[in-house]
Write an enzyme that holds these catalytic residues in place. Structure first.
Site, PDB file in Angstrom:
ATOM      1  N   VAL A  95       0.954  -1.412   0.203  1.00 21.44           N
ATOM      2  CA  VAL A  95      -0.086   0.499  -0.462  1.00 21.44           C
ATOM      3  C   VAL A  95       1.039   0.784   0.341  1.00 21.44           C
ATOM      4  O   VAL A  95       1.222   2.205  -0.669  1.00 21.44           O
ATOM      5  CB  VAL A  95      -1.144  -0.023   1.601  1.00 21.44           C
ATOM      6  CG1 VAL A  95      -1.683   1.474   1.286  1.00 21.44           C
ATOM      7  CG2 VAL A  95      -2.005  -1.120   0.885  1.00 21.44           C
ATOM      8  N   THR A 141      -1.006  -4.681   9.297  1.00 20.24           N
ATOM      9  CA  THR A 141      -2.004  -5.222  10.607  1.00 20.24           C
ATOM     10  C   THR A 141      -2.366  -6.418   9.857  1.00 20.24           C
ATOM     11  O   THR A 141      -3.920  -6.513  10.073  1.00 20.24           O
ATOM     12  CB  THR A 141      -3.153  -4.310  10.433  1.00 20.24           C
ATOM     13  OG1 THR A 141      -3.951  -3.981   9.046  1.00 20.24           O
ATOM     14  CG2 THR A 141      -2.811  -3.027  10.946  1.00 20.24           C
ATOM     15  N   THR A 185      -5.677  -1.357   7.460  1.00 23.32           N
ATOM     16  CA  THR A 185      -6.707  -1.172   8.031  1.00 23.32           C
ATOM     17  C   THR A 185      -6.989  -1.592   8.892  1.00 23.32           C
ATOM     18  O   THR A 185      -6.229  -2.663   9.716  1.00 23.32           O
ATOM     19  CB  THR A 185      -7.456  -2.695   6.654  1.00 23.32           C
ATOM     20  OG1 THR A 185      -6.763  -1.951   5.599  1.00 23.32           O
ATOM     21  CG2 THR A 185      -8.598  -2.947   7.092  1.00 23.32           C
ATOM     22  N   LYS A 237     -13.719   0.881   5.424  1.00 21.58           N
ATOM     23  CA  LYS A 237     -13.397  -0.472   4.626  1.00 21.58           C
ATOM     24  C   LYS A 237     -12.988  -1.975   4.638  1.00 21.58           C
ATOM     25  O   LYS A 237     -13.797  -2.392   3.766  1.00 21.58           O
ATOM     26  CB  LYS A 237     -11.966   0.136   5.509  1.00 21.58           C
ATOM     27  CG  LYS A 237     -11.197  -1.068   5.253  1.00 21.58           C
ATOM     28  CD  LYS A 237     -10.832  -0.988   3.773  1.00 21.58           C
ATOM     29  CE  LYS A 237      -9.358  -2.189   3.272  1.00 21.58           C
ATOM     30  NZ  LYS A 237      -8.797  -2.288   2.504  1.00 21.58           N
ATOM     31  N   ASN A 242     -15.133  -4.681   1.768  1.00 21.33           N
ATOM     32  CA  ASN A 242     -14.141  -6.317   1.894  1.00 21.33           C
ATOM     33  C   ASN A 242     -14.922  -7.142   2.026  1.00 21.33           C
ATOM     34  O   ASN A 242     -14.869  -8.084   1.444  1.00 21.33           O
ATOM     35  CB  ASN A 242     -12.373  -6.363   2.124  1.00 21.33           C
ATOM     36  CG  ASN A 242     -11.654  -5.932   1.626  1.00 21.33           C
ATOM     37  OD1 ASN A 242     -11.913  -4.693   0.709  1.00 21.33           O
ATOM     38  ND2 ASN A 242     -10.374  -5.818   2.441  1.00 21.33           N
ATOM     39  N   PHE A 287     -16.586  -9.123 -10.069  1.00 26.70           N
ATOM     40  CA  PHE A 287     -16.068 -10.147  -9.253  1.00 26.70           C
ATOM     41  C   PHE A 287     -17.237 -11.165  -9.168  1.00 26.70           C
ATOM     42  O   PHE A 287     -17.815 -11.429  -8.195  1.00 26.70           O
ATOM     43  CB  PHE A 287     -16.546  -9.095  -7.915  1.00 26.70           C
ATOM     44  CG  PHE A 287     -14.582  -8.616  -7.111  1.00 26.70           C
ATOM     45  CD1 PHE A 287     -13.368  -7.968  -7.542  1.00 26.70           C
ATOM     46  CD2 PHE A 287     -14.560  -9.437  -5.688  1.00 26.70           C
ATOM     47  CE1 PHE A 287     -12.042  -7.827  -6.962  1.00 26.70           C
ATOM     48  CE2 PHE A 287     -13.492  -9.300  -5.067  1.00 26.70           C
ATOM     49  CZ  PHE A 287     -12.639  -8.724  -5.584  1.00 26.70           C
ATOM     50  N   CYS A 301      -5.695  -9.744   2.029  1.00 27.31           N
ATOM     51  CA  CYS A 301      -6.851  -8.361   2.786  1.00 27.31           C
ATOM     52  C   CYS A 301      -8.637  -9.707   2.726  1.00 27.31           C
ATOM     53  O   CYS A 301      -8.854  -9.294   4.425  1.00 27.31           O
ATOM     54  CB  CYS A 301      -6.729  -7.793   2.078  1.00 27.31           C
ATOM     55  SG  CYS A 301      -5.364  -6.461   1.676  1.00 27.31           S
TER      56      CYS A 301
HETATM   57  C1  UGA Z   1      -8.804  -6.697  -1.614  1.00 29.83           C
HETATM   58  C2  UGA Z   1      -9.904  -5.515  -2.422  1.00 29.83           C
HETATM   59  O1  UGA Z   1     -10.828  -6.065  -3.802  1.00 29.83           O
HETATM   60  C3  UGA Z   1      -9.255  -4.339  -2.246  1.00 29.83           C
HETATM   61  O2  UGA Z   1     -10.289  -3.096  -3.068  1.00 29.83           O
HETATM   62  C4  UGA Z   1      -8.635  -3.842  -1.140  1.00 29.83           C
HETATM   63  O3  UGA Z   1      -8.340  -2.112  -1.473  1.00 29.83           O
HETATM   64  C5  UGA Z   1      -7.532  -4.968  -0.637  1.00 29.83           C
HETATM   65  O4  UGA Z   1      -7.894  -5.558  -0.704  1.00 29.83           O
HETATM   66  C6  UGA Z   1      -7.213  -4.912   0.723  1.00 29.83           C
HETATM   67  O5  UGA Z   1      -7.234  -4.301   1.968  1.00 29.83           O
HETATM   68  O6  UGA Z   1      -5.431  -3.732   0.748  1.00 29.83           O
HETATM   69  P1  UGA Z   1      -6.383  -7.829  -3.488  1.00 29.83           P
HETATM   70  O7  UGA Z   1      -6.337  -8.070  -1.665  1.00 29.83           O
HETATM   71  O8  UGA Z   1      -5.888  -7.132  -4.219  1.00 29.83           O
HETATM   72  O9  UGA Z   1      -7.620  -6.505  -2.615  1.00 29.83           O
HETATM   73  O10 UGA Z   1      -7.087  -8.692  -3.794  1.00 29.83           O
HETATM   74  P2  UGA Z   1      -8.722  -9.128  -5.016  1.00 29.83           P
HETATM   75  O11 UGA Z   1      -8.389  -8.587  -6.126  1.00 29.83           O
HETATM   76  O12 UGA Z   1      -9.711  -8.505  -4.104  1.00 29.83           O
HETATM   77  O13 UGA Z   1      -9.320 -10.985  -4.509  1.00 29.83           O
HETATM   78  C7  UGA Z   1      -8.183 -11.544  -3.550  1.00 29.83           C
HETATM   79  C8  UGA Z   1      -8.912 -13.059  -3.611  1.00 29.83           C
HETATM   80  O14 UGA Z   1     -10.361 -12.835  -4.186  1.00 29.83           O
HETATM   81  C9  UGA Z   1      -8.686 -14.000  -4.560  1.00 29.83           C
HETATM   82  O15 UGA Z   1      -8.181 -14.644  -4.475  1.00 29.83           O
HETATM   83  C10 UGA Z   1      -8.588 -13.469  -6.669  1.00 29.83           C
HETATM   84  O16 UGA Z   1      -8.124 -14.809  -7.063  1.00 29.83           O
HETATM   85  C11 UGA Z   1     -10.557 -13.809  -5.479  1.00 29.83           C
HETATM   86  N1  UGA Z   1     -11.476 -13.423  -7.058  1.00 29.83           N
HETATM   87  C12 UGA Z   1     -11.619 -12.334  -7.218  1.00 29.83           C
HETATM   88  C13 UGA Z   1     -11.899 -14.415  -7.473  1.00 29.83           C
HETATM   89  O17 UGA Z   1     -11.905 -15.446  -6.884  1.00 29.83           O
HETATM   90  N2  UGA Z   1     -12.965 -13.999  -8.435  1.00 29.83           N
HETATM   91  C14 UGA Z   1     -13.092 -12.261  -8.852  1.00 29.83           C
HETATM   92  O18 UGA Z   1     -14.238 -12.788  -9.974  1.00 29.83           O
HETATM   93  C15 UGA Z   1     -11.801 -11.395  -8.209  1.00 29.83           C
END
Ligand code: UGA
Length: 428
Positions: A15, A90, A125, A200, A204, A245, A256
Site C-alpha cells: 500500500v 496489520t 486497515t 473499509k 472487503n 467480481f 486482505c
Molecule cells: C482486496 C480488495 O479487492 C481491494 O479493494 C482492497 O483494497 C484490498 O483487498 C485491501 O484491503 O488491501 P486484493 O487483496 O488485492 O484486494 O485482492 P482481490 O483482487 O480482491 O482478490 C481477492 C481474492 O478473490 C483472490 O484470491 C482472487 O483470486 C479472488 N477473486 C477475485 C475471484 O476468485 N474471483 C473474482 O472475480 C475476483
C-alpha cells in the site's frame, strides 16, 4: 491544497509504495520511510521489491524528478511534513484479532516528531475505533483514509480510484486530506472516523460475500446442469449486479479479504451484533476450497495416496508475487495431506531452495515439468501463460491426462481434443 503538499508515507509495502508514487505523481513532495533493511536497500538502489504493474517506472520517475525519496525512520520522514500517512501491515492474529503492533510502533515514533499542525492519515486497515486511539497516542488529528487498491493493479487503482473516503471528527482536517487526491477526479466521501473505518471492512466483506455467492452458484450449476458462465452473463447485464467480481475460483484469499472478514466478525461480536450472513460467507469459502480438492481427487482416480498432482499457480491471484493466504497453497496442502506428491509451477517462484510456506511442494521450472508423471493437474491461479501451452505435450507427460481448471481459464473443447478429461467450476 490540490498539489504541492509535503507528505510523509510510513511503510513502503503493497500500500505505502503505490501511495507514495501516486501522491508524487499528483504533485506532492513525498518522503517515504521503510525500516526493513532489505526493502530499504532495494529502494535506495533503485529497485522496486515487488511485482506490481507500472510501479517501478512510476517510482523511478518520481525519484528522478525529486518528488520522492526514501528514508529509514518514521520520525525522519515526518520532519517538515504537513501530512503523515501510516501504511503499515496489520496482519490477523489467527483468532480474528488484528495485530496492531506496527501501527502502535509508528504512532509512538511520531509522537513528539510531528510538525505543529501536521495531520496523521491512517491507511492501514484497523479495527473500528483505532483512529481515536491513534489521536491519543500521537497528539495530532488523525484522519482515516481507507485504501481500496488491489494488488496487481495498485497503480491504476490509486490513480483512478472509484472514490476517496476520508473520516475524522475534525471534518476540516478530513477535507484537507481529501484535497490531496483531487487530481484523481474521484468522488470524495467525507465522514467521521468510525464510519470511514467501517466502510473499509464493509467493502472487503461485501466483495468476499459476492465471491462466496458466485462460488456457491457454481456448485449449484453443477448440481442442476446449468453453466455458471452464462448465468453470470445473464446476471451481470443487470446494472444493479454488474459483472465485476463474479469469476468463480478456488475460494478467495490474499492478505486482505480473509483477514478483514475475520476482523469484522470479531468487531461485530464485540459490539454484540451477530453478523450471521458474513459468517456464512466465510464458511462457504472453506467449502469452495474443499470442492476443488474433491474435484482433484476425483480427477486423479478417486484417491491420492502415492499419486502425483501437478499444480499450476501458487500466488493468491495472477499479476502478483504475493502468496499470503493463497487458496492455491491451502488446496496444495490438503492434497499433500491426502497423500499426493505436489509438483508446482508458478511464474513468480523460481525452482531451487523451497521457501517455508511451500514446504513439501516440489518446485518446477515450467508448467510441463510440473505435470511429469501426474495423475491430475490443477490450475489454481489464472496466469495467462497457461492458456498458450501445448496441451498434447502436457497430456504426453502425465500418467493420465486429467485437468481441474479451478479458474475456468481454459477452453474445455480444446483440452478434450488433446485427450484430457476436463473439470471446470460450474461448467457443463
Ligand atoms: C482486496 C480488495 O479487492 C481491494 O479493494 C482492497 O483494497 C484490498 O483487498 C485491501 O484491503 O488491501 P486484493 O487483496 O488485492 O484486494 O485482492 P482481490 O483482487 O480482491 O482478490 C481477492 C481474492 O478473490 C483472490 O484470491 C482472487 O483470486 C479472488 N477473486 C477475485 C475471484 O476468485 N474471483 C473474482 O472475480 C475476483
Amino acid at each position: 491544497m490540490t498539489a504541492g503538499a509535503r507528505v510523509a508515507v510510513i511503510g513502503a509495502g503493497y500500500v505505502g509504495l503505490p501511495t507514495s508514487a501516486v501522491l508524487a505523481r499528483l504533485g506532492h513532495t513525498v518522503t517515504c520511510a521503510e525500516r526493513d533493511e532489505a526493502r530499504f536497500g532495494a529502494l535506495a538502489a533503485g529497485r522496486v521489491p515487488m511485482l506490481e504493474e507500472g510501479l517501478a517506472e512510476m517510482v523511478h520517475d518520481a525519484v528522478a524528478s525529486g518528488a520522492l525519496r526514501f528514508v529509514r525512520s518514521a520520525a525522519e520522514a515526518a520532519r517538515g511534513a504537513q501530512f503523515v500517512f501510516v501504511c503499515v501491515a496489520t496482519p490477523g492474529r489467527g483468532d480474528g484479532a488484528t495485530d496492531l503492533s506496527a501501527v502502535e510502533q509508528v504512532a509512538s515514533e511520531l509522537a513528539g516528531a510531528l510538525e505543529p499542525g501536521a495531520i496523521v492519515v491512517n491507511k492501514s486497515t484497523v479495527p473500528v475505533g483505532t483512529a481515536s486511539a491513534l489521536e491519543r497516542m500521537t497528539g495530532a488529528p488523525v484522519v482515516s483514509n481507507p485504501e481500496f487498491l488491489r494488488e496487481g493493479s495498485a497503480v491504476r487503482d490509486s490513480l483512478h480510484p472509484d472514490r476517496v473516503v476520508v473520516g475524522a471528527d475534525d471534518r476540516r482536517a478530513a477535507r484537507r486530506v481529501g484535497e490531496l487526491f483531487s487530481g484523481t477526479g474521484a468522488p470524495l466521501v467525507v465522514t467521521d472516523a468510525l464510519t470511514a473505518e467501517t466502510i473499509k471492512y464493509a467493502s472487503n466483506a461485501f466483495l468476499a460475500t459476492k465471491l462466496s455467492f458466485v462460488n456457491a452458484l457454481a456448485g449449484l450449476c453443477e448440481s442442476v446442469g446449468a453453466d455458471v458462465r452464462d448465468v453470470v452473463l445473464g446476471l451481470g447485464y443487470d446494472r444493479r449486479i454488474g459483472f465485476d467480481f463474479l469469476r468463480p475460483g478456488p475460494g478467495w484469499g490474499g492478505s486482505c479479504l480473509p483477514k478483514d472478514t475475520d476482523a469484522l466478525l470479531r468487531v461485530a461480536e464485540a459490539a454484540g451484533y451477530d453478523f450471521a450472513l458474513l459468517r456464512a460467507a466465510v464458511e462457504a469459502n472453506a467449502e469452495a476450497r474443499e470442492r476443488v480438492v474433491r474435484k482433484v481427487v476425483h480427477a486423479a482416480g478417486g484417491q491420492l495416496s502415492g499419486r502425483t498432482v501437478g499444480v499450476w499457480g501458487l500466488t493468491f491471484k495472477a499479476g502478483t508475487d504475493d502468496r499470503r493466504m493463497s487458496p492455491s497453497l491451502a488446496v496444495s496442502r490438503r492434497l499433500m495431506d491426502l497423500g499426493a506428491v505436489v509438483r508446482a509451477y508458478d511464474p513468480t517462484v523460481p525452482p531451487g531452495p523451497v521457501p517455508s510456506d511451500l514446504e513439501g511442494i516440489v518446485l518446477c521450472a515450467d508448467p510441463y515439468d510440473a505435470c511429469r508423471g501426474a495423475s491430475a493437474v490443477a490450475l489454481l491461479t489464472e496466469w495467462e501463460e497457461f492458456c498458450g501451452l501445448d496441451f498434447a505435450k502436457v497430456a504426453g507427460l502425465m500418467s493420465a491426462p486429467a485437468l481441474v481448471d479451478a479458474r475456468n481459464l481454459l477452453d474445455p473443447a480444446a483440452l478434450r481434443r488433446a485427450g484430457f478429461s476436463y473439470t471446470g467450476m460450474g461448467r457443463r
